[in-house]
Enzyme design. Structure first.
Site, PDB file in Angstrom:
ATOM      1  N   ASP A  71      72.513 -13.060  30.473  1.00  0.00           N
ATOM      2  CA  ASP A  71      72.548 -14.063  31.541  1.00  0.00           C
ATOM      3  C   ASP A  71      73.964 -14.624  31.528  1.00  0.00           C
ATOM      4  O   ASP A  71      74.378 -15.278  30.569  1.00  0.00           O
ATOM      5  CB  ASP A  71      71.510 -15.144  31.230  1.00  0.00           C
ATOM      6  CG  ASP A  71      71.541 -16.304  32.228  1.00  0.00           C
ATOM      7  OD1 ASP A  71      72.564 -16.486  32.922  1.00  0.00           O
ATOM      8  OD2 ASP A  71      70.547 -17.043  32.287  1.00  0.00           O
ATOM      9  N   VAL A  72      74.733 -14.365  32.594  1.00  0.00           N
ATOM     10  CA  VAL A  72      76.158 -14.711  32.573  1.00  0.00           C
ATOM     11  C   VAL A  72      76.406 -16.217  32.524  1.00  0.00           C
ATOM     12  O   VAL A  72      77.529 -16.648  32.253  1.00  0.00           O
ATOM     13  CB  VAL A  72      76.936 -14.118  33.778  1.00  0.00           C
ATOM     14  CG1 VAL A  72      76.958 -12.593  33.699  1.00  0.00           C
ATOM     15  CG2 VAL A  72      76.382 -14.614  35.107  1.00  0.00           C
ATOM     16  N   ASN A  98      80.550 -10.056  39.436  1.00  0.00           N
ATOM     17  CA  ASN A  98      79.730  -9.848  40.632  1.00  0.00           C
ATOM     18  C   ASN A  98      78.414 -10.624  40.630  1.00  0.00           C
ATOM     19  O   ASN A  98      77.898 -10.944  41.700  1.00  0.00           O
ATOM     20  CB  ASN A  98      79.455  -8.339  40.772  1.00  0.00           C
ATOM     21  CG  ASN A  98      78.397  -8.057  41.796  1.00  0.00           C
ATOM     22  OD1 ASN A  98      78.656  -8.057  42.995  1.00  0.00           O
ATOM     23  ND2 ASN A  98      77.162  -7.842  41.350  1.00  0.00           N
ATOM     24  N   TYR A 171      75.069 -22.507  47.310  1.00  0.00           N
ATOM     25  CA  TYR A 171      75.725 -21.188  47.351  1.00  0.00           C
ATOM     26  C   TYR A 171      77.139 -21.300  47.921  1.00  0.00           C
ATOM     27  O   TYR A 171      78.109 -20.772  47.350  1.00  0.00           O
ATOM     28  CB  TYR A 171      74.869 -20.243  48.207  1.00  0.00           C
ATOM     29  CG  TYR A 171      75.373 -18.822  48.265  1.00  0.00           C
ATOM     30  CD1 TYR A 171      75.035 -17.903  47.273  1.00  0.00           C
ATOM     31  CD2 TYR A 171      76.178 -18.391  49.314  1.00  0.00           C
ATOM     32  CE1 TYR A 171      75.494 -16.600  47.333  1.00  0.00           C
ATOM     33  CE2 TYR A 171      76.636 -17.088  49.376  1.00  0.00           C
ATOM     34  CZ  TYR A 171      76.293 -16.191  48.382  1.00  0.00           C
ATOM     35  OH  TYR A 171      76.753 -14.897  48.438  1.00  0.00           O
ATOM     36  N   LYS A 175      80.797 -20.516  46.046  1.00  0.00           N
ATOM     37  CA  LYS A 175      81.789 -19.556  46.523  1.00  0.00           C
ATOM     38  C   LYS A 175      83.123 -20.250  46.819  1.00  0.00           C
ATOM     39  O   LYS A 175      84.190 -19.669  46.569  1.00  0.00           O
ATOM     40  CB  LYS A 175      81.256 -18.815  47.747  1.00  0.00           C
ATOM     41  CG  LYS A 175      80.008 -17.965  47.461  1.00  0.00           C
ATOM     42  CD  LYS A 175      80.274 -16.878  46.423  1.00  0.00           C
ATOM     43  CE  LYS A 175      79.058 -15.997  46.173  1.00  0.00           C
ATOM     44  NZ  LYS A 175      79.322 -14.911  45.205  1.00  0.00           N
TER      45      LYS A 175
HETATM   46  C1  BGC Z   1      75.147 -13.906  51.388  1.00  0.00           C
HETATM   47  C2  BGC Z   1      74.243 -13.142  52.335  1.00  0.00           C
HETATM   48  C3  BGC Z   1      74.713 -13.350  53.768  1.00  0.00           C
HETATM   49  C4  BGC Z   1      76.198 -13.116  53.912  1.00  0.00           C
HETATM   50  C5  BGC Z   1      76.717 -13.455  55.309  1.00  0.00           C
HETATM   51  C6  BGC Z   1      76.563 -13.504  51.642  1.00  0.00           C
HETATM   52  O1  BGC Z   1      77.433 -14.101  50.741  1.00  0.00           O
HETATM   53  O2  BGC Z   1      74.759 -13.620  50.040  1.00  0.00           O
HETATM   54  O3  BGC Z   1      72.915 -13.599  52.178  1.00  0.00           O
HETATM   55  O4  BGC Z   1      74.006 -12.443  54.601  1.00  0.00           O
HETATM   56  O5  BGC Z   1      76.903 -13.874  52.963  1.00  0.00           O
HETATM   57  O6  BGC Z   1      76.238 -14.680  55.778  1.00  0.00           O
END
Ligand code: BGC
Length: 273
Positions: A71-72, A98, A171, A175
């Site tokens: 598990d990273v 990744n 998310y 990123k």
């Molecule tokens: C997400 C995907 C999404 C894509 C474009 C990715 O980083 O993991 O679920 O389809 O971005 O929105």
């Protein structure tokens, strides 16, 4: 070009670790790196059977690979994984950071658990793996028969390091964090001849976004966001990773390559504005 490399095998003799290598983009990257001549550690968190399938496919194609569970987000597990790799393969030349996941929620309903899990895996996991890789790259230095660089780190980001994404605050934040982590590492580690770059995929057909493409209606909605008119496939990303890991990109560090069919080109402005 150094002695071990050839156009068909630009990564000959090199050793790569792909986190989250058992499915989706990671599995395609692992296979492409192996096809380019690297020995590959396929990291997985739980799906041993899927990691095994990736290893079997690499072996069937004449490549070398092994699966390592970790598990990273857990420092001790990341360190144990690197120890295994260094013992079995001698060193590491390429890290593909990744592993990533989504736990989506409408913002007012997002739990702290969902927030933390996504940041822990997607961002802290990249930090922990990159730190271990950097330590080994610095210890070993450049091996000119293998590569002009002492090591290469490829961070899997997303178009959502730039595009805000309702329902995915954790998310998108992870990123966005990868963007600055990558650039700071690139700036700090260049003195050791370590290159650090990111790939920002758009919508790639994998299990993480299945609901966005698995019915004709969903796919049509998704395509309205993609000027190039098709959903991406894992090899679109895997070939970019091979190039970033190879000496063909030796003068590139601190860059993010958007591989997204134009998703970041404000598609709404094709007909408006
Ligand atoms: C997400 C995907 C999404 C894509 C474009 C990715 O980083 O993991 O679920 O389809 O971005 O929105």
């Amino acid at each position: 070009m150094s002695t071990m490399q050839s156009p068909a095998h630009p990564l000959a003799g090199q050793r790569a670790l792909v986190t989250g290598g058992s499915s989706g983009i990671g599995a395609a990257v692992a296979r492409a790196l192996a096809a380019a001549g690297a020995k590959v550690v396929v990291n997985y968190a739980a799906a041993e059977d899927k990691a095994r399938q990736v290893i079997d496919a690499i072996h069937a194609a004449g490549g070398e690979a092994m699966a390592v569970r970790a598990d990273v987000s857990q420092e001790d597990q990341v360190q144990a994984m690197f120890s295994t790799m260094l013992e079995d393969y001698g060193s590491i030349d390429i890290l593909v950071n990744n592993a990533g996941l989504q736990h989506d929620a409408h913002f007012p309903d997002m739990t702290l658990k969902d927030w933390r899990r996504v940041l822990d895996v997607n961002l802290t996991g990249q930090f922990l793996c990159a730190r271990e890789a950097a330590r080994e790259f610095i210890r070993r230095g450049v091996v000119s028969e293998l590569s002009r660089a002492a090591g290469k780190i490829v961070c899997m980001s997303s178009v959502h390091e730039r595009i805000p994404w309702a329902g995915h605050a954790n998310y998108a934040a992870s990123k966005g964090g990868i963007s600055m982590l990558m650039k700071t590492m690139a700036q700090e580690l260049a003195q050791y001849r370590i290159r650090v770059n990111s790939i920002a995929p758009g919508a790639i057909r994998t299990p993480i976004n299945r609901s966005a493409w698995d019915t004709p209606e969903a796919e049509a909605t998704l395509l309205s966001l993609i000027p190039y008119g098709r959903v991406g496939d894992p090899p679109d990303i895997a070939q970019t990773a091979v190039w970033l890991a190879s000496d063909a990109s030796d003068y590139m560090t601190g860059a993010t390559l958007y591989v997204d069919g134009g998703m970041t080109l404000y598609p709404g402005f094709r007909t408006g504005g």
